[in-house]
Structure formats: C-alpha cells, structure tokens
Scaffold this active site. Structure first.
Site, PDB file in Angstrom:
ATOM      1  N   SER A  28       0.855  -1.180   0.000  1.00 54.30           N
ATOM      2  CA  SER A  28       0.000   0.000   0.000  1.00 54.30           C
ATOM      3  C   SER A  28       0.898   1.239   0.000  1.00 54.30           C
ATOM      4  CB  SER A  28      -0.970  -0.035   1.173  1.00 54.30           C
ATOM      5  OG  SER A  28      -0.247  -0.024   2.369  1.00 54.30           O
ATOM      6  N   LEU A  29       0.319   2.399   0.180  1.00 57.51           N
ATOM      7  CA  LEU A  29       1.101   3.633   0.032  1.00 57.51           C
ATOM      8  C   LEU A  29       1.104   4.449   1.308  1.00 57.51           C
ATOM      9  CD1 LEU A  29      -0.301   4.822  -3.424  1.00 57.51           C
ATOM     10  CD2 LEU A  29       1.970   3.865  -2.979  1.00 57.51           C
ATOM     11  N   GLU A  34      -0.031  10.769 -10.873  1.00 63.32           N
ATOM     12  CA  GLU A  34      -1.247  10.232 -11.482  1.00 63.32           C
ATOM     13  C   GLU A  34      -2.361  10.224 -10.443  1.00 63.32           C
ATOM     14  OE1 GLU A  34      -0.917   5.745 -11.973  1.00 63.32           O
ATOM     15  OE2 GLU A  34       1.081   6.256 -11.259  1.00 63.32           O
ATOM     16  N   LYS A  87      -5.092   9.147  -7.796  1.00 62.86           N
ATOM     17  CA  LYS A  87      -5.277   7.977  -6.942  1.00 62.86           C
ATOM     18  C   LYS A  87      -6.743   7.584  -7.057  1.00 62.86           C
ATOM     19  CE  LYS A  87      -4.490   6.487  -2.139  1.00 62.86           C
ATOM     20  NZ  LYS A  87      -5.522   5.524  -2.125  1.00 62.86           N
ATOM     21  N   ASP A 111     -10.190   5.868  -6.400  1.00 60.19           N
ATOM     22  CA  ASP A 111     -10.847   5.397  -5.184  1.00 60.19           C
ATOM     23  C   ASP A 111     -11.712   4.186  -5.534  1.00 60.19           C
ATOM     24  OD1 ASP A 111     -11.725   5.219  -2.621  1.00 60.19           O
ATOM     25  OD2 ASP A 111     -12.909   7.064  -2.646  1.00 60.19           O
ATOM     26  N   ARG A 149      -6.864  -7.525  -2.923  1.00 55.09           N
ATOM     27  CA  ARG A 149      -5.774  -7.289  -1.997  1.00 55.09           C
ATOM     28  C   ARG A 149      -5.844  -8.249  -0.802  1.00 55.09           C
ATOM     29  NH1 ARG A 149      -3.780  -4.479   2.014  1.00 55.09           N
ATOM     30  NH2 ARG A 149      -1.717  -3.707   1.514  1.00 55.09           N
ATOM     31  N   GLU A 170      -6.684  -0.686 -10.409  1.00 54.83           N
ATOM     32  CA  GLU A 170      -7.851  -0.404  -9.579  1.00 54.83           C
ATOM     33  C   GLU A 170      -9.135  -0.649 -10.356  1.00 54.83           C
ATOM     34  OE1 GLU A 170      -6.684   0.574  -6.640  1.00 54.83           O
ATOM     35  OE2 GLU A 170      -8.348   1.537  -5.572  1.00 54.83           O
ATOM     36  N   TYR A 189      -1.907   0.544 -13.055  1.00 52.48           N
ATOM     37  CA  TYR A 189      -0.940   1.550 -12.618  1.00 52.48           C
ATOM     38  C   TYR A 189       0.363   0.963 -12.075  1.00 52.48           C
ATOM     39  CZ  TYR A 189      -3.530   0.642  -8.262  1.00 52.48           C
ATOM     40  OH  TYR A 189      -4.162   0.052  -7.203  1.00 52.48           O
ATOM     41  N   LYS A 211       5.384   8.751  -8.045  1.00 51.57           N
ATOM     42  CA  LYS A 211       6.310   7.617  -8.030  1.00 51.57           C
ATOM     43  C   LYS A 211       7.614   8.032  -8.694  1.00 51.57           C
ATOM     44  CE  LYS A 211       2.365   4.546  -8.601  1.00 51.57           C
ATOM     45  NZ  LYS A 211       1.547   3.781  -9.549  1.00 51.57           N
ATOM     46  N   LYS A 263      -2.983  12.999  -0.505  1.00 47.02           N
ATOM     47  CA  LYS A 263      -4.440  12.928  -0.405  1.00 47.02           C
ATOM     48  C   LYS A 263      -5.072  14.315  -0.556  1.00 47.02           C
ATOM     49  CE  LYS A 263      -6.060   9.231   0.866  1.00 47.02           C
ATOM     50  NZ  LYS A 263      -5.992   8.343   1.984  1.00 47.02           N
ATOM     51  N   CYS A 274     -16.554   0.620  33.289  1.00 49.10           N
ATOM     52  CA  CYS A 274     -16.887   0.112  31.965  1.00 49.10           C
ATOM     53  C   CYS A 274     -18.403   0.123  31.781  1.00 49.10           C
ATOM     54  CB  CYS A 274     -16.347  -1.309  31.830  1.00 49.10           C
ATOM     55  SG  CYS A 274     -16.891  -2.113  30.313  1.00 49.10           S
ATOM     56  N   CYS A 306     -19.509  -3.870  31.555  1.00 44.80           N
ATOM     57  CA  CYS A 306     -19.430  -4.855  32.643  1.00 44.80           C
ATOM     58  C   CYS A 306     -19.318  -4.210  34.018  1.00 44.80           C
ATOM     59  CB  CYS A 306     -18.268  -5.821  32.417  1.00 44.80           C
ATOM     60  SG  CYS A 306     -16.650  -5.074  32.656  1.00 44.80           S
ATOM     61  N   CYS A 318     -11.023  -0.727  30.324  1.00 40.60           N
ATOM     62  CA  CYS A 318     -11.796  -1.569  31.225  1.00 40.60           C
ATOM     63  C   CYS A 318     -10.869  -2.652  31.771  1.00 40.60           C
ATOM     64  CB  CYS A 318     -12.951  -2.197  30.446  1.00 40.60           C
ATOM     65  SG  CYS A 318     -13.654  -3.648  31.232  1.00 40.60           S
ATOM     66  N   CYS A 323     -15.583  -9.222  30.741  1.00 40.29           N
ATOM     67  CA  CYS A 323     -16.304  -8.105  30.126  1.00 40.29           C
ATOM     68  C   CYS A 323     -16.891  -8.565  28.793  1.00 40.29           C
ATOM     69  CB  CYS A 323     -15.359  -6.930  29.903  1.00 40.29           C
ATOM     70  SG  CYS A 323     -16.134  -5.581  29.000  1.00 40.29           S
TER      71      CYS A 323
HETATM   72  S1  IVH Z   1       0.442   2.365  -6.640  1.00 38.86           S
HETATM   73  C1  IVH Z   1       3.467  -0.163  -4.812  1.00 38.86           C
HETATM   74  N1  IVH Z   1      -1.128   3.967  -7.978  1.00 38.86           N
HETATM   75  O1  IVH Z   1      -4.201   3.129  -3.372  1.00 38.86           O
HETATM   76  C2  IVH Z   1       2.436   0.613  -5.495  1.00 38.86           C
HETATM   77  N2  IVH Z   1      -2.034   2.831  -6.112  1.00 38.86           N
HETATM   78  O2  IVH Z   1      -3.454   3.663  -0.639  1.00 38.86           O
HETATM   79  C3  IVH Z   1       1.098   0.368  -4.948  1.00 38.86           C
HETATM   80  N3  IVH Z   1      -4.403   3.253  -5.720  1.00 38.86           N
HETATM   81  O3  IVH Z   1      -3.441  -0.174  -2.525  1.00 38.86           O
HETATM   82  C4  IVH Z   1       0.031   1.161  -5.435  1.00 38.86           C
HETATM   83  N4  IVH Z   1      -4.705   4.609  -7.419  1.00 38.86           N
HETATM   84  O4  IVH Z   1      -5.304   0.257  -4.278  1.00 38.86           O
HETATM   85  C5  IVH Z   1      -1.022   3.139  -6.948  1.00 38.86           C
HETATM   86  N5  IVH Z   1      -2.435   5.363  -9.267  1.00 38.86           N
HETATM   87  C6  IVH Z   1      -2.312   4.547  -8.246  1.00 38.86           C
HETATM   88  C7  IVH Z   1      -3.407   4.243  -7.417  1.00 38.86           C
HETATM   89  C8  IVH Z   1      -3.220   3.383  -6.348  1.00 38.86           C
HETATM   90  C9  IVH Z   1      -5.282   4.006  -6.399  1.00 38.86           C
HETATM   91  C10 IVH Z   1      -4.719   2.485  -4.510  1.00 38.86           C
HETATM   92  C11 IVH Z   1      -4.189   1.085  -4.456  1.00 38.86           C
HETATM   93  C12 IVH Z   1      -3.341   1.037  -3.210  1.00 38.86           C
HETATM   94  C13 IVH Z   1      -3.892   2.159  -2.420  1.00 38.86           C
HETATM   95  C14 IVH Z   1      -2.898   2.675  -1.410  1.00 38.86           C
END
Ligand code: IVH
Length: 659
Positions: free
Chosen positions: A3-4, A37, A39, A41, A60, A95, A147, A211, A235, A340, A343, A358, A364
């Site tokens: 993930s990122l 590029e 991201k 969703d 995943r 994605e 991607y 990247k 983000k 708590c 409980c 707790c 509990c």
């Molecule tokens: S690169 C090692 N590129 O975002 C590279 N991820 O928050 C891994 N995602 O798990 C991902 N758009 O599901 C990459 N242009 C993009 C993306 C992207 C959406 C998602 C992907 C990843 C998640 C991480």
C-alpha cells in the site's frame, strides 16, 4: 500487494523528495523525476498473465493472501483476456472502479428491484467484484485502470512512464492524466490541476500518487514493511460539514479501550451520509492533546453542540471542531466514565496512556465479543459464514463464548442435537452445514494468522508475521514467550517504579526509597529470562512494548487457558515464508564506517536488515563484520584490535551477491 504512505501538506512532498535524495545520496540539484497520477478510489486488483493468458485475478485481501476473483475479472471489458507479445509472466496491478453515471444507474435499478442500495461507487465496485456468481458481476458496469505491476519474467521498461506505455500497448487502460514532474514544485502544480478537474472526471479519486520514474532507483529504494519508499499518496483535503452532536456513546474495544463515539444528526459529507464519528479519547473531548496542550483553542465538546465533521477518503470520520456561538445554554461538560459501561469494572488510565481501559478482561462481554469479532476477521481465521454479526449473536445466546467454542459448535449444535444451529433464526440446513464445513477448513491454520488472531495488544498483522517468521512453529513461539514472562514482569515492575520515580522527582527522600526497588526489579532478572526477552526484542520490528504485551497476555491465567483450549482443536502450520536466514549475513552484527561510495548509510542499513543482519553504530566484541570505506577511523582501528573481520564496500557487494 503493497500500500502507500500518505501525505497531506505541501511540506510532506518536499520532505518526500528530500528523503529520497538523502537515501540515495543525490545532491539537491541532481535531476529526480516523478510520475504524478490520480489515486483512484476503488478496489485494487492483481491480474496474473502466463504466456499472455489471464490465469488469475486476486483482490488485496490481507496484503499477502487475496481473494480469488478470476471469473469475475474476466467479465470486465477493460481487462484483456489475452495479451500479445507480453512477458511470459506478467502481474498487472490496478484499480477496479465504477463511474458516477454507472453507479447512479445501478442504484436506480437496484431500487426498482427492491435490492440494496450502495453507499458510494467504491462499495458498489467492491460488492460487484466479490460476487459469488460471475454472472452478476458481468451485469455490473466495472472499469479498470492499470498503474503498477508485480512479478515479471522480464522488465517492461527502464522507467515508470515507459512501463505504463507498455501496459497501454497490451490493451490496458492507463489513466490519461498521468504526467512527468521534475521535482516537488511541478508535483504540487500537477496536484492542483488534477484537483481542479476532480469534479468533472466522472469517477472518484482521492488524491494524487507520485512515483520515482527511474525504475533502477525504485529498485534501490526498495520497500519498508508494507509501503515502497519510492511512492507516496498525496491525499485531497478532508471534506467537512457541520451538524448537531446528539449523544456520546462509549464503545469498548478488544483490549478494553473505551472509545467515545459521536452520534450525529445525519449529515452528508462529500457525498456520504455520516451519523457516527470518532471523538478519539477523553482528552480530545476536553480540548487537550496527549501532551496536555490545548487543541481547538482549548474548546471542549458537549452533547447538544454544533460540531464540524471531517471525512477523508475511507478513513473513519472525526469530529474536528465545535461552534461555541451555537452552544445551547444548558449544555453540560461531558463526564468520561470511570467504569466500563458494559461490565461495570473499573476503567483506568495508566500513566502516559491516552486511553482509559476496562479492567474486566474476559469477564467483560464487550471485550469478549470484540475479541471474537477480531478472531473471525479476514486477516485472522476468516471463517466463511461466521462474520462479526453472527459471532456476536451466538455470543449473546451463550453458544460461543471464546474462540475454542467455535470448534465444538458442530458437536454441540449439529444436526440431531437438542438445539441444532439450523433451527436458529437466519439459519437453515444448508447454511448450517456450510458453516460447519467452513469451520473444519480452518482447523489447519498458518502460524502468522494464529498469532494475529489472538488479538493481543500491539500485535498486528506485521508483528505477527515477523514473530511467525522468526520462530517458525507455534511451540517455539510459546516457549519463547513463556521464557520471557519473568523479564516482562520485571519490565512492568521497573516501568511502574520508574513512573513513580518520575512523579516523585522533586522529593529526594522518596527517590532514595524507590530507586533500589527499580534496580532490584531490573537486577532480579534471571539471565535466562533476560536472554529470552532479548531474543524477542531482537527480532526486527519487535520492540519491548510487543514483548511485554505478549508475555503479559500469556501469563494471564484465564486468557492462557482460553488459548490452550483453542490450540487443542487446531493444527498450526509452521511458517514457510522465505527466511533471511539463508543470507550470508543473517543473524550477524555489522558496523558500517567511513565513506560509502555506492550507497548511502540508510540504504546500506536497510539492505543489511532486509538480509537478516543487525546494524550497530559501534564496534564491540559482539561485532561480526565491519564494512569500512575510505576515511574510516577509530571504528576500524577498534575492529582491528578486537580481531573483527573488516571488508570494503566492494567486498560487501561480493558477499551479498549484488551490484
Ligand atoms: S500504486 C506499490 N497507484 O491506493 C504501489 N495505487 O493507498 C502500490 N491506488 O493499494 C500502489 N490509485 O489500491 C497506486 N495510481 C495509483 C493508485 C493506487 C489508487 C490504490 C491502491 C493502493 C492504495 C494505497
């Protein structure tokens, strides 16, 4: 699948660029190019092609083991079934998403048929991709952007952009807004442009991903435990709305943490209706941070207040601010409970802990239910047909009180028993049999999942995998934890004495009394216990916190008995992940000194650790190897005195077998 890491502010992007330069030893003015590029969703998907044919598609899942959705992926028009002139093995990552117009039409169709409504396009895409019947998926308008890639039998290109062009050449859709940027200023400019276009794109994006373009540099940068060093997700800011706080409820978590939840008058935040949001902890409600400093200008939050709700992507919404001008006259300060709510046990806050917990442990019900929900969750036992809701209902009726009970459910409530599962509301003969079968399938469980499923504080998926890799089998893991228990107890005693000492710092007389207690607690440690603790904390990624949490959980009689009962029903499979132990430096202690010319210190250290070595800053009798570059001084001298082996940088690369 990786993930990122996330970035939010422009400063984070400059820091990202600087960090990479430091790691690679690049001068500030050396050229460093990134791709930018959108991201997307949606839901990430990995497609495996062999000899140009799509052989497997996986979601995943928990990152290591995904869900097989091959038949479903074949129904998506953007995913080619065959590739011409592709490498023999090619894993394409991308994605799956749903366009806004398609999402609206799908929900309208669902409404006509009195079927369920999807909250947003991402949920619709996820639900459609994970259909059991690929025929249903085929009816859903899913799309795919490529991607990234996983395993490859031959490189696609020298650059990220070049590789994307290759993927495009194979027939994949690649996001058309992808651009090259020479550094942070250009990246931020591109971010602003993409943010401008966001509303008109016709599909959801939640940020911009940068990247490193040069794939040779990507390879040198490598990955941390779950995120690559060469990429970051920038983000978009969270979306916000104002609404009334109707109540504050307290939820009790798996480890007893009392979490305040805001019950809100429902409000739309960035297209999603929100009626619950987190309030973090009691200090947060009172307007203070962990260090006791004011937040929100010190304003507290009260039931009846107008509050600002923040929602960023898929993160849980939070209450961010409060409008004092609209506070009702009769609003009372919130009093955080000290018992708590579930409980009635005392709920206490340990020194330095932001969270009140707790103390009821397994008595509990809230903790027991949360532990069970964790136990059956996806990254743990993941029993099909036994989700969070079912396990909770079975707990409430006393059918399942602890994990071991899941494995005796068939005996106690199978067909022909006095109270068969199939007679319960919501269950039938078929679903009950399916569940018993799904439970049987989990009687064999990989070690890392077993450790994770216990739900011990601080032991997440990554720590569980590290422990599994290190110990290999359940028995050696348990033996190590048991052996470390006295050390953990001493550590706790020492911590407690130290906390007290800190409070009493001003009073010399008391310190004189407490210090010996602390020293005694430390000294009292048997050498074997000390060694056991050191083995635990010596594992990469496992610190004293995890070691103490493990040993504490295993020493707790009720909890231990529950674990022991569970184990009788299971075959725990030894860990088979590749071991760094096979490398020539595994388990060795190394020291880098002098100027390294082909890599930076950070890179050298990360590489060595990835190969299972420990990197130390100073030379001692325990040092196995010193890698000395030009200009090495006292450390090299000391190594000579001690007779420690010394090699140069070329020798290092010869040893580990790479350029
Ligand atoms: S690169 C090692 N590129 O975002 C590279 N991820 O928050 C891994 N995602 O798990 C991902 N758009 O599901 C990459 N242009 C993009 C993306 C992207 C959406 C998602 C992907 C990843 C998640 C991480």
């Amino acid at each position: 699948m990786l993930s990122l890491a996330n970035a939010f502010a422009p400063g984070d992007i400059f820091e990202f660029d600087a960090r990479i330069r430091r790691y690679l030893g690049l001068a500030g003015d050396a050229r460093l190019t990134f791709t930018a590029e959108p991201k997307i969703d949606g839901v990430s998907l990995s497609l495996r092609y062999e000899q140009g044919r799509l052989v497997q598609a996986a979601t995943r899942g928990d990152g290591a083991v995904g869900e097989n959705v091959t038949a479903n992926a074949r129904t998506i028009p953007d995913i080619p079934a065959r590739l011409a002139d592709a490498p023999d093995v090619l894993e394409v990552r991308g994605e799956v998403y749903m366009a806004h117009a398609d999402f609206a039409a799908l929900n309208a169709r669902q409404a006509e048929n009195s079927d369920k409504q999807f909250a947003n396009p991402r949920n619709a895409a996820a639900g459609s991709l994970r259909q059991l019947d690929a025929g249903v998926t085929a009816m859903r308008p899913l799309r795919f952007f490529a991607y990234a890639w996983g395993e490859l039998s031959e490189a696609l290109a020298d650059t990220q952009m070049g590789a994307l062009r290759r993927l495009e050449g194979f027939g994949f859709a690649v996001n058309p807004l992808t651009a090259l940027c020479d550094g942070p200023d250009a990246m931020l400019a591109r971010y602003a442009e993409i943010e401008q276009m966001r509303a008109e794109l016709g599909y959801d994006i939640d940020g911009v991903v940068y990247k490193v373009d040069d794939l040779a540099l990507q390879a040198r940068l490598g990955v941390r435990s779950t995120t690559p060093r060469w990429a970051i997700a920038h983000k978009f800011p969270a979306e916000t709305a104002w609404t009334r706080l109707e109540a504050i409820d307290i939820q009790v978590g798996r480890t007893g943490a009392l979490s305040p939840v805001a019950r809100l008058h429902p409000v739309t935040v960035g297209g999603v209706v929100v009626s619950n949001a987190t309030l973090h902890n009691e200090d947060y409600i009172e307007g203070r941070d962990a260090g006791g400093n004011p937040i929100r200008g010190g304003k507290d939050i009260r039931v009846g207040d107008w509050v600002q709700v923040l929602r960023a992507g898929d993160v849980i919404p939070k209450v961010a601010d409060v409008d004092l001008a609209r506070r009702p006259d009769d609003a009372e300060p919130y009093v955080f409970p000290t018992t708590c709510p579930d409980c009635g046990s005392d709920a206490i806050r340990e020194e330095g802990d932001a969270v009140r917990r707790c103390t009821g442990g397994l008595i509990c019900p809230a903790q027991a239910v949360e532990k069970l929900r964790h136990f059956v969750s996806r990254a743990a036992f993941d029993i099909e047909g036994l989700g969070a809701r079912q396990v909770e209902l079975l707990y409430r009726d006393g059918w399942i009180r602890e994990p071991a009970d899941i494995f005796t459910l068939h005996e106690r409530h199978g067909p022909g028993s006095p109270l068969p599962l199939e007679s319960r509301e919501g269950w039938g003969e078929k679903s009950a049999n399916n569940l018993f079968q799904a439970i049987d399938e989990r009687r064999r469980i990989p070690l890392n999942r077993m450790i994770f499923s216990l739900g011990i504080r601080h032991v997440g998926e990554v720590a569980a995998a590290d422990l599994a890799r290190h110990f290999g089998t359940w028995d050696s893991f348990v033996a190590a934890v048991d052996a470390a228990a006295p050390a953990a107890a001493c550590q706790l005693a020492a911590d407690a004495a130290e906390a007290e000492e800190r409070q009493a710092a001003a009073r010399e007389a008391r310190r004189a009394r407490i210090k010996p207690a602390r020293d005694a607690a430390r000294e009292g440690l048997l050498p074997e216990a000390r060694a056991a603790r050191d083995e635990l904390t010596g594992i990469n990624g496992i610190g004293a916190t995890v070691a103490v949490a493990l040993a504490t959980a295993f020493r707790q009689a009720a909890e231990r008995a529950s674990i022991d009962r569970l184990v009788t029903h299971l075959e725990i499979l030894p860990d088979e992940s590749p071991k760094a132990a096979d490398s020539p430096v595994a388990g060795k202690t190394l020291v880098f000194t002098g100027t390294l010319e082909r890599m930076t210190r950070a890179e050298a250290k990360a590489r060595a650790e990835a190969l299972g070595a420990r990197v130390s800053g100073s030379v001692s009798a325990k040092t196995d190897l010193v890698i000395a570059g030009p200009g090495a001084g006292s450390k090299e001298k000391r190594a000579r005195e001690l007779g420690v082996e010394i090699i140069d940088e070329d020798g290092w690369f010869d040893l580990i077998g790479s350029p």
